[in-house]
Enzyme design. Structure first.
Site, PDB file in Angstrom:
ATOM      1  N   SER A  12      35.858  37.619  -5.149  1.00 58.05           N
ATOM      2  CA  SER A  12      35.294  38.953  -5.336  1.00 58.05           C
ATOM      3  C   SER A  12      35.695  39.953  -4.264  1.00 58.05           C
ATOM      4  O   SER A  12      35.891  41.121  -4.544  1.00 58.05           O
ATOM      5  CB  SER A  12      33.775  38.863  -5.416  1.00 58.05           C
ATOM      6  N   ALA A  71      33.219  40.986   4.055  1.00 55.76           N
ATOM      7  CA  ALA A  71      31.785  40.676   3.983  1.00 55.76           C
ATOM      8  C   ALA A  71      30.916  41.908   4.205  1.00 55.76           C
ATOM      9  O   ALA A  71      29.808  42.003   3.671  1.00 55.76           O
ATOM     10  CB  ALA A  71      31.433  39.593   5.001  1.00 55.76           C
ATOM     11  N   THR A 114      30.067  38.190  -0.691  1.00 55.86           N
ATOM     12  CA  THR A 114      30.740  37.579   0.451  1.00 55.86           C
ATOM     13  C   THR A 114      29.836  37.709   1.668  1.00 55.86           C
ATOM     14  O   THR A 114      29.294  38.777   1.924  1.00 55.86           O
ATOM     15  CB  THR A 114      32.083  38.299   0.723  1.00 55.86           C
ATOM     16  N   THR A 133      32.898  34.713  -4.126  1.00 53.30           N
ATOM     17  CA  THR A 133      33.355  34.348  -2.789  1.00 53.30           C
ATOM     18  C   THR A 133      34.585  35.159  -2.422  1.00 53.30           C
ATOM     19  O   THR A 133      35.108  35.905  -3.230  1.00 53.30           O
ATOM     20  CB  THR A 133      33.693  32.838  -2.727  1.00 53.30           C
ATOM     21  N   LYS A 141      34.166  25.999   1.446  1.00 50.88           N
ATOM     22  CA  LYS A 141      35.139  26.219   0.374  1.00 50.88           C
ATOM     23  C   LYS A 141      36.568  25.979   0.831  1.00 50.88           C
ATOM     24  O   LYS A 141      37.511  26.267   0.112  1.00 50.88           O
ATOM     25  CB  LYS A 141      34.997  27.644  -0.154  1.00 50.88           C
ATOM     26  N   CYS A 144      31.646  43.603   0.354  1.00 53.98           N
ATOM     27  CA  CYS A 144      31.416  42.856  -0.889  1.00 53.98           C
ATOM     28  C   CYS A 144      30.070  42.127  -0.850  1.00 53.98           C
ATOM     29  O   CYS A 144      29.841  41.313   0.050  1.00 53.98           O
ATOM     30  CB  CYS A 144      32.551  41.848  -1.105  1.00 53.98           C
TER      31      CYS A 144
END
Length: 194
Positions: free
Chosen positions: A145, A178, A184, A22, A54, A181
């Site tokens: 991450s 995003a 993400t 995440t 989260k 990664c």
């Protein structure tokens, strides 16, 4: 860190594998604090769920937390953090330090594989299982991450875009992370306090 000539030793491999799941980012800017995270949960190389929440508000919305790592472990830590907040009159820093002490010394908690960012209107802290409570120098913290992508983007946005709010910086930086990664996604939850 346990490295031998640039190679991560086997004792850290399990922790690093679990925490690359995440991206959570917190930014303090223009008197406001925003914290956000993507919604992707992975199991190995597979997307298990795309809309995990989260980010959690605590203490009637005065404190916001975000987590990266094992979800079950993070919920255990969130429960413990809420207990610390209750027993220390919602003092963010003292509660974070007490949680970090327990996390490092308690035999059960030591095995938990997660990290947390906690924030109130005045400060942002990162809490880790190694006993660390870190306060950023530049009012930007990131874990997970895509943390370095999000942090870098947030630093640039904060430096050059005074007209953006803390929430807008977090949202844009997480979208940039995003795009880069694979752990993400673009399903973002962002909360602002202050």
């Amino acid at each position: 860190m346990s490295r031998v000539h640039g190679v991560i030793t086997s004792e850290l491999r399990p922790i690093m594998t679990k925490i690359k799941s995440t991206t959570v980012l917190a930014v303090k800017h223009n008197g406001k604090v925003a914290i956000g995270a993507d919604g992707q949960a992975t199991m190995g190389n597979t997307v298990a769920k795309s809309n995990v929440k989260k980010i959690r508000k605590l203490q009637d919305g005065k404190i916001v937390t975000g987590f990266a790592g094992s979800t079950a472990d993070a919920f255990t830590l969130l429960d413990r953090f809420e207990e610390k907040l209750s027993s220390h009159s919602a003092n963010l820093k003292r509660s974070a330090v007490e949680l970090a002490k327990d996390w490092r010394s308690d035999r059960y908690l030591r095995r938990l594989e997660a990290m947390m960012i906690v924030a109130d209107k005045d400060e942002i802290l990162v809490i880790s299982g190694t006993g660390d409570v870190l306060e950023p120098d530049n009012d930007i913290s990131a874990i997970g991450s895509g943390s370095e992508y999000a942090r870098s983007a947030a630093l640039a946005l904060k430096k050059h875009a005074d007209r953006l709010s803390a929430e807008e910086i977090v949202r844009e930086a997480l979208n940039i992370a995003a795009d880069i990664c694979i752990y993400t996604n673009h399903n973002l939850i962002v909360e602002e306090i202050g």
